[in-house]
Design an enzyme around this catalytic site. Sequence first.
Site: not given
Length: 308
Positions: A156-157
């Site tokens: 996940a960013k």
Amino acid sequence: MNTADLIWMNGEFVSWEDAKVHVLTHSLHYGTGVFEGIRAYETERGTAIFRHNDHLDRLRRSAAMYYMDVPYQQEKLREVTHELITRNGFRSCYIRPLVYRGHGPMGLYPLDNPVEVVIAVWEWGAYLGEEGKREGITAKVSSWERISPRSLYPHAKATGQYLNSVLAKIEAAKAGYQEAILLDHLGHVCEGSGENIFMVREGVIYTPPQTASILDGINRKSVIQIATDLGHKLVERDIARGELVNADEVFMTGTAAELTPVREIDDITLGPPGPITREIQGIFDDALTGRAPQYAEWLDLVQVPSKA
Ligand code: PPE
């Protein structure tokens, strides 16, 4: 930093100065936001956004990992980004969409907080310097290990996750290096503070696999494609720290950093950018700027003509 006239915020174009949030914005306290970094380049056919839909897909998937539904269709975000670039008069720029939990209940249960969306654009030069792209940069293996999949989703960013990168970056900078290289929780080479990493040994290109806690970089994907199309052997496998400092060539990829060679790690000289790095960097730059017809499908042409 270079500013712009307008920012798109929750459905409206607002002036740069007016794009503000409440101090009790949930994500400001708990890091509950996800974002993207995208670049638009000037090409012969006009301004083009590199792999725009791939970035917007990743944004949606990052949001889903934190139980957020992006409250706009992907096509809508794509179109307003085109309009934002045009209305700001940019021919090339960096694009930063951010989806975050806004002002609402405090505390760690965020699902009753609104999901807000902003898109900002600004002109951003070479992240690790023009000279870095040309001559290579120095890097330090960080004392901070990359967030482990037992704590967070490395895929996940998410804004909060970047505290890990921030600590590594500060440590490297204070020690006089240009970038940090983080190992994963098993001690294998993972990535830079904001880039994926590749090494070349005896003509074979290696990069850490999805299981090494990397961010699934879009430029990593592009470089894998380019290297393979050039006929290189490319292997995704764990990399030992000792292999990295003994590599023939090392380079990093990222939207901000583009393709940046590494010339020195922990004061051990790898040397100037090598032939495979140079070859891939050349085609990659062509792909970004529309000079590689075989990768034309990676470009999302900004439909409205830019201001002169
Ligand atoms: N790993 C990390 C941790 C990372 O932040 C990035 C992008 C990458 C790999 C490469 O991903 P991609 O851009 O899809 O190839 N880092 C973004 C943020 C940089 C910043 O300082 O902000 C970027 O390059 O836009």
